[in-house]
Design a protein around this motif. Structure first.
Motif, PDB file in Angstrom:
ATOM      1  N   UNK A 172      41.753  40.394  37.357  1.00 34.06           N
ATOM      2  CA  UNK A 172      41.170  40.817  38.570  1.00 34.06           C
ATOM      3  C   UNK A 172      40.209  39.543  39.115  1.00 34.06           C
ATOM      4  N   UNK A 174      38.044  39.542  41.037  1.00 35.75           N
ATOM      5  CA  UNK A 174      36.777  40.038  41.512  1.00 35.75           C
ATOM      6  C   UNK A 174      35.718  39.622  40.597  1.00 35.75           C
ATOM      7  N   UNK A 175      36.254  39.338  39.153  1.00 36.80           N
ATOM      8  CA  UNK A 175      35.220  39.063  38.180  1.00 36.80           C
ATOM      9  C   UNK A 175      34.746  37.617  38.543  1.00 36.80           C
ATOM     10  N   UNK A 192      34.892  29.544  32.396  1.00 38.58           N
ATOM     11  CA  UNK A 192      33.839  30.412  31.584  1.00 38.58           C
ATOM     12  C   UNK A 192      34.359  31.909  31.749  1.00 38.58           C
ATOM     13  N   UNK A 193      35.145  32.073  32.679  1.00 42.37           N
ATOM     14  CA  UNK A 193      35.410  33.461  33.033  1.00 42.37           C
ATOM     15  C   UNK A 193      37.198  33.579  33.121  1.00 42.37           C
ATOM     16  N   UNK A 196      38.953  32.650  29.532  1.00 44.58           N
ATOM     17  CA  UNK A 196      38.794  33.595  28.568  1.00 44.58           C
ATOM     18  C   UNK A 196      39.698  34.892  29.070  1.00 44.58           C
ATOM     19  N   UNK A 197      39.173  35.365  30.201  1.00 46.03           N
ATOM     20  CA  UNK A 197      40.089  36.648  30.521  1.00 46.03           C
ATOM     21  C   UNK A 197      41.564  36.523  30.272  1.00 46.03           C
TER      22      UNK A 197
END
Lengths: 276, 369
Positions: A172, A174-175, A192-193, A196-197
């Motif tokens: 997503x 939007x994160x 950082x986002x 990892x996701x």
């Protein structure tokens, strides 16, 4: 066991009705036999008593060592270049993106031998890049360990790209917006986002990529040749052993089989772990 | 309600948010002027598709303006420069002093609550240990001090909402944006979380913009409402102004409530005007009292007996409202009352007439402000 008892209880008619249609069952069993029998044959013909001494043979150890090192290096290269490519394909907004995606996946369908020839034409001493490297830096790539790594990267990186791009598309975005409102620039958002996701997707892609590199034969033998200790990886060693020493070929094959199963098992654990 | 903090921070000194949001998107056009003082909370209230979320995204920098401007404490954040003289300017979201609470929170699933809250301070240059301490403090403040190690997946909806609020506030934003902050919660959690959220908004020194389609959220949480329909502001004002005189069917339907704010003592809520309402539930302190227009009974003479709340009122207007008549009453309480056409005919209602209004105490809901 209770399961057995319940299975015995229903009357025959319902059991008969639940029977799998023969038109599906027969080809399924035949197909399974076709997939499993060669592996069983490998195990049946294995020289189990000689196995320890065979495994200790320097040629076999050298080939195994070279295979593990080069496949790992090829995976590292694929991660280094493949993840940014996947990001461009998934998040980028530029003309020709569809064409680029098609080009990236060409090595997936290209016969590896053709890939080896193409690499030779580019990195060979008379190739576009090869000639320049040779004249400027006195560097020769074909028929070296580097060539093995390049050949493996060429055929296996698309597996990683496809896997990571799929993960990116599924994530997503939007994160990433949320991270931006918290003060993260685009690179920080990525490290950082985003990364990892999509880590499970990257891991799955890396494992696929590594397995493909480990089994690489055609491009390697074309571009890197077959020099023991330098470019002779496990698949090449198996092929060579087959000409003279069937037992050695079996031992080498068993090792590759064991490594493949181990990788598959670890991947399955990861997948089921991610689901739960 | 929320006084601007006299604190030393230069940027919160006077201005707050000054924005004219124009976004063209196909056949939809958002054109909204918005001014929010520091410490003030403004609610954008409107139906789905009215452009509220687009407005919020533009303020956050996730959507570029077609025209207009956004200025926060005097700094230009977005100025397309379509008017010749201006220099175009756009500040990306990561460089705006803005905190956002997203509708579904968007807590990073790979980070625990502490690291989610510490994410903003870390990006803005605070050291790791210090950012974690700060985050722990914020989690304490939203009542989740013990949940720092939990991942978002292990938090309930209400807890996740509070972590999202803490995360947005931890960067000390000059402007706090909340997108339907309570919409994802069940009714019970919603009530508690709303009270909690109101408490945090009251002490937040910066400006706040809340987007909601729920009139109760808007009335309870905001100092001022901006009702948005089809990309434009159709009504603006404080809760009383908006509830007393709905100007469109949408608002009328939305605020189908008489809502009052006052100070509760037991079952009595005393309003700022001096009037008092007797309610069904006992309460202490700042409170809201609400009842439906259909709960108001009208009489020619003072009714004797049961209803606890009776007062003399003057009819200021009678309008058709669905299949009944909505009667606007002036007096100690500005109230809307719904009566059937038959009852209206019996009472002979017309503007200027004096009537007795009565509401049973059990019909009046009171809840903390």
């Amino acid at each position: 066991m209770p399961a057995k008892q319940t299975r015995q209880r229903p009357p025959r008619r319902t059991r008969r009705r639940r029977r799998i249609p023969a038109a599906l069952l027969v080809p399924a069993v035949a197909g399974l036999a076709f997939l499993i029998l060669p592996l069983a044959g490998l195990l049946a013909r294995a020289p189990w008593t000689e196995l320890p001494s065979r495994l200790a043979e320097p040629d076999i150890l050298a080939a195994l060592r070279l295979s593990l090192i080069t496949a790992t290096a090829a995976t590292a290269l694929s991660l280094l270049f493949g993840v940014p490519i996947a990001w461009l394909l998934a998040r980028g907004d530029f003309p020709g993106r569809g064409l680029l995606r098609a080009l990236v996946t060409v090595p997936l369908v290209l016969p590896p031998v053709v890939g080896g020839v193409a690499l030779l034409l580019v990195f060979g001493r008379n190739g576009i890049i090869g000639a320049w490297l040779y004249e400027r830096f006195d560097i020769t790539i074909p028929f070296t360990t580097t060539a093995v790594i390049l050949a493996m990267t060429f055929v296996s990186m698309p597996f990683l790209i496809v896997s990571v791009e799929g993960a990116l598309r599924g994530a997503d975005a939007r994160f990433e917006e949320a991270a931006a409102t918290l003060g993260a620039g685009r690179w920080t958002v990525f490290t950082h986002v985003t990364l990892p996701m999509i880590a499970p997707g990257v891991l799955a892609g890396a494992v696929l990529c590594w397995a493909r590199a480990l089994g690489e034969f055609g491009a390697t033998i074309t571009f890197a040749g077959n020099f023991p200790g330098r470019t002779q990886t496990m698949p090449l060693a198996v092929y060579l052993a087959l000409q003279s020493d069937l037992e050695a070929a079996i031992v080498l094959s068993l090792i590759l089989l064991a490594v493949s199963v181990a990788v598959l098992a670890s991947l399955r654990d990861r997948w089921t772990g991610a689901v739960a | 309600m929320n006084e601007p903090e006299p604190a030393g921070d230069r940027s919160t000194a006077t201005e707050g948010l000054d924005a004219h949001l124009v976004v063209d998107r196909g056949d939809f056009r958002l054109d909204l002027r918005l001014h929010v003082a520091p410490g003030e909370t403004v609610a954008l209230l409107g139906p789905n598709g009215a452009g509220k979320t687009t407005a919020l995204r533009a303020l956050a920098g996730l959507q570029i303006l077609t025209d207009g401007h956004i200025a926060l404490n005097g700094e230009n954040l977005d100025q397309p420069g379509t008017r010749g003289a201006q220099r175009p300017r756009w500040v990306p979201p990561e460089h705006r002093r803005i905190g956002v609470v997203f509708q579904d929170y968007l807590l990073f699933p790979h980070l625990n609550a502490i690291d989610n809250v510490a994410f903003g301070p870390r990006r803005r240059g605070t050291g790791r240990a210090e950012a974690r301490a700060l985050a722990a403090g914020w989690l304490d403040r939203v009542g989740l001090g013990e949940f720092g190690k939990r991942r978002p997946g292990q938090l309930s909806g209400g807890q996740a909402q509070r972590v999202a609020l803490a995360r947005a506030l931890a960067t000390d934003p000059a402007l706090l944006l909340l997108d339907e902050p309570l919409a994802a919660l069940d009714a019970r959690t919603r009530l508690d979380t709303r009270v909690e959220l109101h408490r945090h908004l009251a002490v937040h020194a910066g400006a706040a913009v809340l987007v909601t389609h729920d009139p109760v959220d808007a009335l309870m949480l905001a100092d001022r409402l901006v009702v948005v329909e089809e990309g434009r502001a159709v009504q603006e004002g404080d809760a009383e102004a908006v509830t007393a005189r709905p100007r469109t069917d949408y608002i009328a339907r939305l605020v189908g409530l008489n809502l009052y704010r006052g100070t509760a003592s037991g079952t009595t809520v005393r309003l700022a005007s001096g009037a008092a309402l007797t309610t069904g539930e006992a309460l202490e302190g700042e409170a809201f009292a609400a009842f439906s227009p259909s709960a108001v009974a009208l009489f020619r003479e003072e009714p004797d007996g049961s209803p606890r709340n009776t007062w003399r009122a003057t009819v200021s207007g009678v309008h058709r409202h669905g299949d009944h008549l909505r009667v606007q009453l002036d007096g100690p309480l500005r109230t809307a009352a719904d009566v059937t056409p038959a009852a209206a005919a019996h009472l002979g209602l017309e503007p200027g007439q004096t009537v007795w209004a009565a509401v049973k105490a059990t019909e009046i809901r009171a809840y903390p402000a």
